[in-house]
Write an enzyme that holds these catalytic residues in place. Structure first.
Site, PDB file in Angstrom:
ATOM      1  N   HIS A  42      45.773 -33.317  23.278  1.00 16.91           N
ATOM      2  CA  HIS A  42      46.411 -32.447  24.273  1.00 16.91           C
ATOM      3  C   HIS A  42      47.412 -31.481  23.642  1.00 16.91           C
ATOM      4  CE1 HIS A  42      49.842 -35.432  24.820  1.00 16.91           C
ATOM      5  NE2 HIS A  42      50.503 -34.322  25.053  1.00 16.91           N
ATOM      6  N   ASP A  87      43.521 -39.835  22.408  1.00 17.64           N
ATOM      7  CA  ASP A  87      44.168 -38.517  22.480  1.00 17.64           C
ATOM      8  C   ASP A  87      44.595 -38.035  21.086  1.00 17.64           C
ATOM      9  OD1 ASP A  87      45.568 -36.251  23.186  1.00 17.64           O
ATOM     10  OD2 ASP A  87      46.707 -37.200  24.798  1.00 17.64           O
ATOM     11  N   SER A 119      54.932 -36.208  21.730  1.00 14.91           N
ATOM     12  CA  SER A 119      53.485 -36.306  21.665  1.00 14.91           C
ATOM     13  C   SER A 119      53.024 -35.926  20.272  1.00 14.91           C
ATOM     14  CB  SER A 119      52.836 -35.383  22.685  1.00 14.91           C
ATOM     15  OG  SER A 119      52.745 -36.052  23.900  1.00 14.91           O
TER      16      SER A 119
HETATM   17  N1  ARG Z   1      51.711 -37.081  30.182  1.00 16.21           N
HETATM   18  C1  ARG Z   1      51.543 -36.615  28.835  1.00 16.21           C
HETATM   19  C2  ARG Z   1      52.660 -35.629  28.447  1.00 16.21           C
HETATM   20  O1  ARG Z   1      53.564 -35.435  29.204  1.00 16.21           O
HETATM   21  C3  ARG Z   1      50.187 -36.047  28.589  1.00 16.21           C
HETATM   22  C4  ARG Z   1      49.883 -34.759  29.280  1.00 16.21           C
HETATM   23  C5  ARG Z   1      48.539 -34.176  28.951  1.00 16.21           C
HETATM   24  N2  ARG Z   1      47.481 -34.787  29.697  1.00 16.21           N
HETATM   25  C6  ARG Z   1      47.154 -34.462  30.995  1.00 16.21           C
HETATM   26  N3  ARG Z   1      46.197 -35.103  31.598  1.00 16.21           N
HETATM   27  N4  ARG Z   1      47.776 -33.512  31.650  1.00 16.21           N
HETATM   28  O2  ARG Z   1      52.526 -34.640  27.777  1.00 16.21           O
HETATM   29  N1  ASP Z   2      53.116 -36.577  26.903  1.00 17.22           N
HETATM   30  C1  ASP Z   2      54.391 -36.160  26.365  1.00 17.22           C
HETATM   31  C2  ASP Z   2      54.266 -35.033  25.340  1.00 17.22           C
HETATM   32  O1  ASP Z   2      53.318 -34.276  25.365  1.00 17.22           O
HETATM   33  C3  ASP Z   2      55.141 -37.321  25.821  1.00 17.22           C
HETATM   34  C4  ASP Z   2      55.984 -37.975  26.862  1.00 17.22           C
HETATM   35  O2  ASP Z   2      56.487 -37.270  27.758  1.00 17.22           O
HETATM   36  O3  ASP Z   2      56.175 -39.187  26.750  1.00 17.22           O
HETATM   37  O4  ASP Z   2      55.149 -34.785  24.560  1.00 17.22           O
END
Ligand code: ARG
Ligand code: ASP
Length: 708
Positions: A84, A220, A639
């Protein structure tokens, strides 16, 4: 024995429970954390992690594009980060005929690795405590303005004292809300190529349904490579560039982790606010989050309806939907978590303790009541601000076109035609990209719904009067902005007439009126309050550190390099339910839904699973681990961060947090805050068995530290 005891005593004294809370500065590990980390099982020294005299772990940790973390995992600059995080690059190399998102991509050799203009990789050469220099001459009697201007001067003076190469930078950042300052000398590489990515059915398995969710089964990850000039230094893209030779790269452990194992996460967390007063967290939970959640829910409902009705729309809006849904879901979990862990009550109890620890003549006596008064004054404005930023700034896409138009007009009027043309040449490719994924019907419906909400909830006084009874349909019909054809033809006219037309466009005029009204009634007064709040926050931080000199305080995240450590651990999401900390390939198959865009599985993966063709990538029981969770304190920006074992080897790749504990940005609570990592063995399994990219496996150092 004696040192063991004294460590125990120290830890009790510091009131820590091996919890994992804190994002620590690598430079200060020796004095603040080393003993505790070793007590928790770490076999490394602080010097192994951060050193300027020898290659250390920090030389493998790379800020990826300024928004994610990545790490070097071979002597040839191979870079591991999240799928991502590389999504934009992977998407940009994709077309219908050659769809890297859908099919994955694996360069068979270095020649096939794909360049990504604009993408950077930043290494940290050195961290320096510059508090004294930056705060020289600063006194408590100064006004906020005077203080800031002296700090700015001191920063400029500091910078001018360094002789940096053109690819280096010196960044000075406030820590502990401006009570300390640290400088970072960085080196930025700018030829970063895509080496490999799994298909979305692995890299984004579970998509939005599983986002922020444990148990998780997402692979991921993606692989890039840093390229350097012949001297190993940063260079613009060139065929003659060579793979970067790092000072350190992370070996990868095939032994993996078990519950209770020590874990360290090293990366660039973006922003946390752990020292807010209870009054502020109350405002977030009671006012801001509910407003923002409701607005996004409305927008997402409309987009979802169109996405379900039509495959082309689904593809167009997938990435936008994911972005809006990401924080919508996060805020819901955050508010729930704060309530469940009694975060506000705990802050209030702590504030009582703080208040009663102050002496009768303490200068901090009125701090908390000043905080409360200011937050109270701010609250009605904050409500409108949140509405405006979500509705106008985020979810109505037309507003983005309006702000671009506005910049074109103001460039022309304030700085002349050349400035207009400069901006226009940058904005045209952006617009082409924008319209490719834009559907005015959807936007119009979102506009109608959100503007109605805005007027009902915040009131007409914050909305330009003349469009009180807004008719979205005629509005979208009469503006040039919502149509690619009309907008591009308008922009192809000479500057003078294009600007004249923009200024008469109904959307443009509406957006301008709305913004001006907002700035006057909300923007300016709230900025004034925020300024005072920032200053109080600095004083509060100082007061906390003075009042509790025996407690360890870590600075809030600010996109600088940090270390957090904890252990592999499950948690109770609700009463009587225990989540264990490791998921397996069997779980991927359990979630498998043929044909579903979130939970489909490729034939190749099914085949490997049928044949149990797992190679060396299993745990002791013969299963392939997929993800695991730990008590490491992480946030957005973490991330792509490596999860590292007690010996300094890579065991996983951080990519998310568990939903119940997403309030860790305000209120870390070891009982439910967990970060989610892909197991390194799943990554290796995919690269080796699924992709057949054995040349990449050979490039890495695979180790078995537990069998030593
Ligand atoms: N929750 C994670 C973060 O805040 C992954 C986000 C990317 N994935 C998604 N399905 N939107 O970045
Ligand atoms: N998914 C988040 C990121 O892309 C990580 C988090 O918020 O824990 O940095």
């Amino acid at each position: 024995m004696k040192s063991y005891l004294s460590t125990i005593l120290l830890v009790c004294f510091l009131n820590l429970s091996f919890a994992g809370e804190g994002m620590w500065i690598p430079l200060l590990l020796k004095s603040l954390n080393e003993a505790e980390m070793q007590q928790m099982g770490m076999k490394l020294s602080a010097e192994d992690i951060y050193s300027i005299n020898k290659g250390s772990l920090k030389d493998a940790i790379v800020h990826f594009g300024g928004f994610c973390t990545s790490e070097i995992i071979s002597s040839e600059g191979l870079l591991l980060t999240n799928h991502h995080c590389g999504y934009g690059q992977i998407q940009s190399h994709s077309s219908l005929e050659n769809n890297l998102l859908k099919n994955g991509f694996w360069a068979k050799n270095k020649k096939e690795e794909l360049a990504n203009p604009g993408l950077t990789a930043t290494l940290i050469d050195q961290i320096i405590d510059v508090s004294e220099k930056i705060l020289a001459g600063v006194t408590e009697e100064m006004t906020l303005k005077e203080r800031q201007s002296l700090v700015d001067q001191n920063i400029a003076a500091l910078k001018s004292g360094y002789n940096l190469a053109d690819y280096q930078d010196l960044v000075v950042r406030p820590f502990y809300h401006g009570n300390q300052y640290f400088a970072f000398i960085t080196t930025t590489y700018r030829d970063i190529r895509l080496v490999g990515t799994p298909p979305e059915s692995i890299g984004k398995f579970g998509a939005d349904t599983d986002n922020w969710v444990w148990p998780r089964h997402t692979g991921d990850f993606a692989l890039f490579r840093i390229y350097a000039g012949p001297d190993n230094m940063p260079a613009d893209y060139s065929e003659n560039n060579i793979p970067y030779k790092p000072k350190h790269h992370l070996p990868i452990s095939l032994d993996g982790v078990e519950e209770g194992d020590f874990t360290l996460v090293f990366g660039f967390p973006g922003r946390t606010q752990e020292y807010l007063p209870a009054a502020a967290v109350e405002q977030i939970v009671e006012v801001s989050n509910p407003a923002k959640i409701a607005i996004r829910e409305t927008a997402l409902g409309i987009i979802d309806k169109y996405m379900r009705a039509d495959e082309e729309t689904r593809i167009k809006y997938a990435s936008k939907f994911a972005r809006v849904a990401n924080y919508w879901k996060k805020w819901i979990g955050e508010s729930k978590g704060i309530k469940r862990t009694k975060g506000i009550e705990k802050k209030k109890a702590f504030e009582k303790e703080f208040q009663s620890a102050l002496s009768a003549d303490s200068p901090y006596k009125n701090l908390l009541s000043e905080f409360s008064a200011l937050y109270k004054e701010q609250e009605p404005l904050a409500y409108v601000r949140d509405y405006y930023s979500e509705v106008a700034g985020r979810n109505i896409e037309l507003m983005r076109l309006i702000s671009i138009s506005n910049r074109l007009v103001s460039n022309y009027e304030n700085n002349g035609e050349e400035s207009y043309n400069n901006y226009k040449s940058r904005v045209i490719p952006w617009l082409e990209n924008f319209y490719k994924d834009y559907d005015a019907r959807i936007d119009q419906e979102v506009f109608q719904a959100l503007v109605t909400m805005y007027i009902e909830d915040v009131g007409t006084e914050y909305f330009p009067k003349q469009i009180n009874e807004i008719d979205a349909e005629s509005f979208y019909k009469n503006t040039a902005l919502s149509s690619q054809e009309k907008m591009m033809s308008l922009l192809s006219e000479p500057a003078e007439s294009a600007v004249a037309k923009l200024k008469e466009d109904p959307a443009f005029m509406f957006g301008k009126a709305w913004r001006e009204l907002y700035t006057e009634k909300v923007g300016n007064p709230i900025n004034n309050i925020s300024y005072q709040l920032d200053s109080l926050q600095r004083i509060y931080m100082k007061a906390l550190m003075e009042t509790f000199p025996d407690r360890r305080f870590y600075p809030d995240a600010n996109s600088t390099m940090r270390i957090t450590y904890g252990k592999v651990d499950g948690y109770n999401p609700v009463d009587a339910v225990r989540y264990t900390p490791i998921t397996y390939l069997d779980g991927v198959i359990e979630k498998y839904q043929p044909g579903d865009y979130e939970f489909d599985v490729s034939d190749k993966l099914l085949e490997l699973y049928e044949k149990k063709d797992y190679g060396q990538y299993t745990d002791k029981t013969g299963k392939v681990p997929v993800c695991f969770i730990g008590t490491n304190h992480t946030t957005g920006g973490n991330s792509g961060s490596p999860a590292i074992d007690a010996y300094g080897n890579l065991i996983g790749l951080n990519f998310d947090r568990a939903w119940e504990g997403t309030m860790s940005d305000y209120n870390y609570d070891a009982s439910i805050c967990r970060n989610i990592m892909v197991d390194a063995r799943y990554i290796l399994f995919v690269v080796d068995k699924l992709a057949g990219a054995t040349h990449l496996i050979e490039e890495m150092d695979l180790v078995r530290p537990k069998q030593k």
